[in-house]
Design an enzyme around this catalytic site. Structure first.
Site, PDB file in Angstrom:
ATOM      1  N   ASP A  46      44.374 -20.372  -2.138  1.00  0.00           N
ATOM      2  CA  ASP A  46      43.716 -21.302  -1.211  1.00  0.00           C
ATOM      3  C   ASP A  46      42.196 -21.148  -1.297  1.00  0.00           C
ATOM      4  OD1 ASP A  46      43.485 -18.876   0.038  1.00  0.00           O
ATOM      5  OD2 ASP A  46      44.228 -19.548   1.991  1.00  0.00           O
ATOM      6  N   SER A  47      41.722 -20.230  -2.162  1.00  0.00           N
ATOM      7  CA  SER A  47      40.297 -20.201  -2.515  1.00  0.00           C
ATOM      8  C   SER A  47      39.916 -21.544  -3.147  1.00  0.00           C
ATOM      9  CB  SER A  47      39.991 -19.042  -3.476  1.00  0.00           C
ATOM     10  OG  SER A  47      40.892 -19.042  -4.561  1.00  0.00           O
ATOM     11  N   ASP A  85      49.830 -20.332  -3.091  1.00  0.00           N
ATOM     12  CA  ASP A  85      49.329 -19.706  -1.864  1.00  0.00           C
ATOM     13  C   ASP A  85      49.633 -20.616  -0.668  1.00  0.00           C
ATOM     14  OD1 ASP A  85      48.037 -17.591  -0.720  1.00  0.00           O
ATOM     15  OD2 ASP A  85      46.028 -18.150  -1.419  1.00  0.00           O
ATOM     16  N   LYS A 114      52.764 -16.950  -1.815  1.00  0.00           N
ATOM     17  CA  LYS A 114      52.031 -15.816  -1.228  1.00  0.00           C
ATOM     18  C   LYS A 114      51.643 -16.187   0.194  1.00  0.00           C
ATOM     19  CE  LYS A 114      47.600 -14.832  -2.550  1.00  0.00           C
ATOM     20  NZ  LYS A 114      46.845 -14.911  -1.297  1.00  0.00           N
ATOM     21  N   GLU A 116      49.520 -14.447   3.824  1.00  0.00           N
ATOM     22  CA  GLU A 116      48.628 -13.390   4.301  1.00  0.00           C
ATOM     23  C   GLU A 116      49.117 -12.790   5.620  1.00  0.00           C
ATOM     24  OE1 GLU A 116      44.591 -14.801   4.649  1.00  0.00           O
ATOM     25  OE2 GLU A 116      44.527 -15.488   2.565  1.00  0.00           O
ATOM     26  N   GLU A 182      43.322  -6.884  -0.762  1.00  0.00           N
ATOM     27  CA  GLU A 182      41.966  -7.409  -1.009  1.00  0.00           C
ATOM     28  C   GLU A 182      40.922  -6.600  -0.253  1.00  0.00           C
ATOM     29  OE1 GLU A 182      41.695 -11.656  -0.635  1.00  0.00           O
ATOM     30  OE2 GLU A 182      39.511 -11.665  -0.793  1.00  0.00           O
TER      31      GLU A 182
HETATM   32  O1  KIV Z   1      43.069 -17.601  -2.657  1.00  0.00           O
HETATM   33  C1  KIV Z   1      42.869 -16.707  -3.495  1.00  0.00           C
HETATM   34  O2  KIV Z   1      42.103 -16.881  -4.457  1.00  0.00           O
HETATM   35  C2  KIV Z   1      43.544 -15.456  -3.317  1.00  0.00           C
HETATM   36  C3  KIV Z   1      43.207 -14.331  -4.246  1.00  0.00           C
HETATM   37  C4  KIV Z   1      43.821 -13.071  -3.835  1.00  0.00           C
HETATM   38  C5  KIV Z   1      43.569 -14.623  -5.645  1.00  0.00           C
HETATM   39  O3  KIV Z   1      44.361 -15.328  -2.472  1.00  0.00           O
END
Ligand code: KIV
Length: 274
Positions: A46-47, A85, A114, A116, A182
């Site tokens: 999500d970056s 993500d 993924k 968080e 992270e």
């Molecule tokens: O969104 C992102 O870039 C991440 C990094 C850990 C790759 O979650």
């Protein structure tokens, strides 16, 4: 041609002490470049929000935006394991939401999702039960940076480091097959890596983890807004790209581009050839 990693390979690599790499990608062309490299895992992070969409953070990123970027990325990298993500708000409210959105990511080409936070162990278990492999993400969790007081190193005190180790054990027990950590001190990441049987993918987490992760546009020097301490710039592509664009501009201004080589030169009766 490289062989695509599978979910069981993650545990196998860990058991064998084999280190691997992960980069972000958000589009077909970049994904195809990563696919041509030895990189094992693409995270469609999500970056996306900061790197590609110009948002100030990852918080505004929506499921629709993630899916729109996940599809072409997956198409561009058939030999690379793809992690999608889950964006802020797509799994936090309830487990049903998480399963629904994780399912959409798998249908868009992800091999795993993924999410968080150490609070979501029940969600992780439910998504895994629904047949979807989950990567957990602890330490600096950008979606909740506001709650953390900013983009800061996490686990810097013995108490917070122990809390991180416990959270890591909990997400493993909940069924996550890998863990992203992270911005944590190297020693804390080392302890987490030693404690877990699933591999730890570190970004700003030192050298002792099982896999190194970087944002591709950071490590290639393309993203100019900010540069975290942990990013090694392997190339300065931004400067290279600006130089190429200026060369194009100068040649055009001088009438030196396009030459015949880059033109359709068939003579058309009644029209000039020079
Ligand atoms: O969104 C992102 O870039 C991440 C990094 C850990 C790759 O979650």
């Amino acid at each position: 041609m490289k062989k695509k990693m599978t979910v069981p390979d993650f545990a196998k690599y860990k058991a064998e002490g084999r280190k691997f790499t992960s980069l972000t990608a958000y589009d077909y062309t970049t994904a195809s470049i990563v696919n041509d490299s030895d990189t094992d895992v693409i995270i469609v992070g999500d970056s996306l929000g900061t790197v590609m969409l110009g948002y100030g953070s990852t918080v505004p990123v929506t499921m629709d935006e993630m899916l729109a970027h996940l599809r072409p990325t997956a198409k561009g990298a058939p030999q690379t394991f793809i992690v999608g993500d889950l964006p802020f708000g797509s799994y936090n409210a309830d487990v049903a939401d998480a399963i629904r959105n994780a399912t959409l990511m798998m249908k868009a080409g992800a091999d795993a999702v993924k999410l968080e936070g150490g609070e979501f162990t029940e969600t992780i278990s439910a998504v895994v039960r629904a047949g979807i492999p989950v990567v957990a993400h602890l330490g600096l969790t950008p979606q909740t940076a506001s709650q953390l007081g900013g983009y800061k190193v996490q686990g810097g005190s013995p108490a917070s480091a122990q809390k991180l180790v416990r959270a890591a054990q909990a997400v493993e027990a909940a069924g996550a097959f890998a863990l992203v950590v992270e911005c944590v001190p190297s020693g804390v990441a080392k302890a987490i890596t030693r404690e877990l049987t699933i591999p730890v993918l570190g970004i700003g987490a030192g050298v002792f983890v099982d896999c190194q992760v970087l944002v591709l546009q950071d490590m290639l020097g393309m993203f100019g807004d900010f540069q975290p301490k942990f990013v090694k710039k392997y190339r300065d592509l931004r400067a290279e790209m600006v130089a190429a664009l200026n060369e194009f501009h100068q040649e055009t201004a001088a009438g030196a581009f396009p030459t015949a080589e880059y033109s359709f030169n068939a003579a058309v009766e009644g029209f000039p050839t020079e």
